[in-house]
Design an enzyme around this catalytic site. Structure first.
Site, PDB file in Angstrom:
ATOM      1  N   LYS A  95       0.794  -1.468  -0.028  1.00  0.00           N
ATOM      2  CA  LYS A  95       0.309   0.036   0.221  1.00  0.00           C
ATOM      3  C   LYS A  95       1.068   1.120   0.067  1.00  0.00           C
ATOM      4  O   LYS A  95       2.162   1.247   0.650  1.00  0.00           O
ATOM      5  CB  LYS A  95      -1.105   0.129   1.240  1.00  0.00           C
ATOM      6  N   ARG A 225     -21.441  17.726  -0.001  1.00  0.00           N
ATOM      7  CA  ARG A 225     -21.891  15.950  -0.702  1.00  0.00           C
ATOM      8  C   ARG A 225     -22.909  15.029  -0.011  1.00  0.00           C
ATOM      9  O   ARG A 225     -24.176  14.904  -0.332  1.00  0.00           O
ATOM     10  CB  ARG A 225     -20.516  15.344  -0.042  1.00  0.00           C
ATOM     11  N   ALA A 255     -15.647   5.410   5.169  1.00  0.00           N
ATOM     12  CA  ALA A 255     -14.560   6.668   5.162  1.00  0.00           C
ATOM     13  C   ALA A 255     -13.062   6.352   5.449  1.00  0.00           C
ATOM     14  O   ALA A 255     -11.992   5.817   4.711  1.00  0.00           O
ATOM     15  CB  ALA A 255     -15.077   8.195   5.247  1.00  0.00           C
TER      16      ALA A 255
HETATM   17  P1  NAI Z   1     -12.988   8.833  -1.478  1.00  0.00           P
HETATM   18  O1  NAI Z   1     -11.815   9.666  -0.640  1.00  0.00           O
HETATM   19  O2  NAI Z   1     -13.569   8.238  -1.729  1.00  0.00           O
HETATM   20  O3  NAI Z   1     -14.190   9.083   0.171  1.00  0.00           O
HETATM   21  C1  NAI Z   1     -13.932   8.838   0.995  1.00  0.00           C
HETATM   22  C2  NAI Z   1     -15.192   9.957   1.632  1.00  0.00           C
HETATM   23  O4  NAI Z   1     -15.240   9.383   3.464  1.00  0.00           O
HETATM   24  C3  NAI Z   1     -15.658  11.420   1.356  1.00  0.00           C
HETATM   25  O5  NAI Z   1     -16.713  11.958   0.808  1.00  0.00           O
HETATM   26  C4  NAI Z   1     -15.051  12.417   2.409  1.00  0.00           C
HETATM   27  O6  NAI Z   1     -15.495  13.425   2.323  1.00  0.00           O
HETATM   28  C5  NAI Z   1     -15.341  11.276   3.794  1.00  0.00           C
HETATM   29  N1  NAI Z   1     -14.734  11.438   5.300  1.00  0.00           N
HETATM   30  C6  NAI Z   1     -13.246  11.449   5.249  1.00  0.00           C
HETATM   31  N2  NAI Z   1     -13.409  11.359   6.973  1.00  0.00           N
HETATM   32  C7  NAI Z   1     -14.513  10.923   7.090  1.00  0.00           C
HETATM   33  C8  NAI Z   1     -15.369  11.444   8.543  1.00  0.00           C
HETATM   34  N3  NAI Z   1     -14.033  11.487   9.890  1.00  0.00           N
HETATM   35  N4  NAI Z   1     -16.527  11.519   8.687  1.00  0.00           N
HETATM   36  C9  NAI Z   1     -17.380  10.563   8.108  1.00  0.00           C
HETATM   37  N5  NAI Z   1     -17.200  10.942   6.350  1.00  0.00           N
HETATM   38  C10 NAI Z   1     -15.728  11.317   6.075  1.00  0.00           C
HETATM   39  O7  NAI Z   1     -12.423   6.936  -0.635  1.00  0.00           O
HETATM   40  P2  NAI Z   1     -12.872   5.812  -0.893  1.00  0.00           P
HETATM   41  O8  NAI Z   1     -12.643   5.397  -1.959  1.00  0.00           O
HETATM   42  O9  NAI Z   1     -14.557   5.789  -1.208  1.00  0.00           O
HETATM   43  O10 NAI Z   1     -12.169   4.899  -0.735  1.00  0.00           O
HETATM   44  C11 NAI Z   1     -13.451   4.588   1.146  1.00  0.00           C
HETATM   45  C12 NAI Z   1     -12.870   3.588   2.362  1.00  0.00           C
HETATM   46  O11 NAI Z   1     -13.041   2.467   1.875  1.00  0.00           O
HETATM   47  C13 NAI Z   1     -11.259   4.402   2.450  1.00  0.00           C
HETATM   48  O12 NAI Z   1     -11.343   3.761   3.839  1.00  0.00           O
HETATM   49  C14 NAI Z   1     -10.797   3.173   2.030  1.00  0.00           C
HETATM   50  O13 NAI Z   1      -9.391   2.199   2.190  1.00  0.00           O
HETATM   51  C15 NAI Z   1     -11.532   1.994   1.545  1.00  0.00           C
HETATM   52  N6  NAI Z   1     -11.210   1.022   0.217  1.00  0.00           N
HETATM   53  C16 NAI Z   1     -12.087   1.877  -0.924  1.00  0.00           C
HETATM   54  C17 NAI Z   1     -11.824   0.993  -2.060  1.00  0.00           C
HETATM   55  C18 NAI Z   1     -11.812   2.010  -3.327  1.00  0.00           C
HETATM   56  O14 NAI Z   1     -11.938   1.204  -4.266  1.00  0.00           O
HETATM   57  N7  NAI Z   1     -12.041   3.063  -3.693  1.00  0.00           N
HETATM   58  C19 NAI Z   1     -11.394  -0.964  -2.419  1.00  0.00           C
HETATM   59  C20 NAI Z   1     -11.269  -0.900  -0.930  1.00  0.00           C
HETATM   60  C21 NAI Z   1     -11.545  -0.233   0.484  1.00  0.00           C
END
Ligand code: NAI
Length: 391
Positions: A95, A225, A255
């Site tokens: 990672k 959002r 998140a």
């Molecule tokens: P992203 O960056 O697209 O979205 C994250 C969202 O969470 C944003 O809307 C942000 O404003 C919100 N956020 C951040 N901190 C927050 C908090 N403390 N409380 C509430 N909302 C908060 O990220 P993505 O890609 O959706 O990933 C989300 C999670 O899923 C991460 O932990 C990532 O590691 C995991 N993940 C993502 C994958 C992917 O395909 N994108 C695959 C596997 C896991």
């Protein structure tokens, strides 16, 4: 004991601190590179090369201290080892984290990804990357301009594959299995689901759950959002302070990691925790608290594997239909893990860990390990804590 690699001209007091953390880690190698134009630290953590060259997404996030970003990278890389083993893909766990300081505001984003791409080139292919929290398809396209060690981008000018919606499909399959296990029905009708985070994964997941008849409660630190999703999906907004006090059937962390602390585990008013975020539990011990309380925790690295399943399949020219069929398999894998754990009255996390260990111990690469030294360029040197950084 993992080795810490740095760039030859690195100068920083922080290196000794990084080295101490890395020394106690059970992974293979870590790269730390200070990015002068942005003040960010770039970390690449390679946890295991047992099943193949390491693969795992790149996280871009602001941290109070750079070492917090390194800690995140180490834990996330270990999670990738587990994820690849669970889905049976020939990748090792790795990672990367680009740790911005909290004061960084404007910066040239493509230029930062070009410099990160140069680090990937110096790793000679032992690690390749894709999207994660804070990174998006455009960043992967910028990487592809300088390196081939990036997934989801082809040679045409098409945007990179967005893994988020595929991850969401896998999470939803995991949710169905969890509902079936706890409530004896996999229907979402009348089920209240609280989603934390409406990004690449949480956003499409919310839309699919609303379409399936779930009652949605939504939380996100991005107010614009949050309000946009709440009005589109006729959902109720939950404030950050009320997140762990709001009753729901299923809580979906989508998140950041570490949200389920032991304190939260003792009181969270839900029956199921199943979401996309990596490392949702503050520590593995928290799963025992949830288990004792009868709260089902669907192991994150099992249910969030959709992107890791889909992107290599699409890169190999497989059809969307074949991909969706395999994503439904996330639910089947979870069902097997839950049944196995229930038969021993242990938490699903222990059941999943046993399955990972079985795969790793059977791997052919055990007798023919990949040596990082055969790949890593001379631009990166191993850092020893006893040696003064050059300067
Ligand atoms: P992203 O960056 O697209 O979205 C994250 C969202 O969470 C944003 O809307 C942000 O404003 C919100 N956020 C951040 N901190 C927050 C908090 N403390 N409380 C509430 N909302 C908060 O990220 P993505 O890609 O959706 O990933 C989300 C999670 O899923 C991460 O932990 C990532 O590691 C995991 N993940 C993502 C994958 C992917 O395909 N994108 C695959 C596997 C896991």
């Amino acid at each position: 004991m993992a080795k810490l690699y740095i760039c030859e001209d690195e100068k920083s007091d922080e290196l000794a601190e990084f080295s101490r953390l890395v020394k106690d880690w059970d992974g293979v190698a870590v790269v730390a590179k200070h990015d002068s134009p942005t003040g960010a630290w770039i970390f690449v953590a390679i946890h295991s090369l047992q099943l193949g060259m390491a693969g795992g997404g790149c996280r871009l996030k602001r941290y109070a201290k750079p070492i917090d970003g390194l800690r995140d990278a180490l834990r996330l890389a270990a999670g990738m080892t587990q994820k690849w083993a669970i889905i049976g893909n020939a990748f090792g766990g790795g990672k990367s984290v680009i740790a911005l300081s909290e004061s960084t505001t404007d910066f040239d984003r493509p230029a930062l990804f070009h410099r990160f791409g140069a680090v990937l080139n110096d790793l000679g292919g032992i690690y390749s990357t894709g999207e994660d929290l804070g990174t998006r398809p455009a960043d992967m396209n910028a990487l592809a301009e300088v390196t081939s060690y990036v997934h989801g981008v082809d040679s045409s000018s098409k945007p990179a594959i967005d893994s988020g919606p595929y991850t969401a499909v896998g999470v939803m399959a995991g949710m169905k299995t969890s509902l079936e296990h706890v409530l004896s029905s996999s229907s979402f009708k009348g089920i209240t689901i609280l989603i934390q985070g409406l990004g690449s994964v949480g956003g499409p997941l919310a839309r699919m759950l609303a379409a399936a008849g779930a009652t949605l409660l939504l939380a996100d630190v991005d107010e614009a959002r949050l309000h946009s999703f709440a009005s589109e999906l006729d959902a109720t907004i939950v404030s950050g302070e009320k997140l762990f006090e709001t009753e729901c059937d299923l809580f979906a962390p989508c998140a950041i990691g570490g949200v389920i602390t032991s304190d939260v585990a003792k009181r969270i008013p839900t029956k199921i925790i199943c979401g996309a975020a990596n490392n949702q539990l503050e520590s593995d011990e928290v799963s025992a608290i949830l288990h004792q309380r009868g709260v089902l925790f669907a192991p994150d690295y099992v249910v969030n594997a959709g992107g890791a399943i889909a992107v290599p399949m699409l890169e190999n020219g497989m059809s969307e239909a074949a991909v969706y069929e395999r994503l439904e398999g996330v639910g089947t894998t979870l069902r097997e893990i839950l049944a196995d754990a229930a038969s021993l009255n242990e938490s699903p996390l222990l059941g999943a860990a046993r399955r990972v260990n079985r795969v790793l111990s059977q791997s052919a690469a055990q007798n023919n390990p990949i040596d990082p030294a055969d790949f890593i360029s001379g631009n990166l040197t191993a850092y020893l804590p006893s040696r003064q950084p050059k300067g």
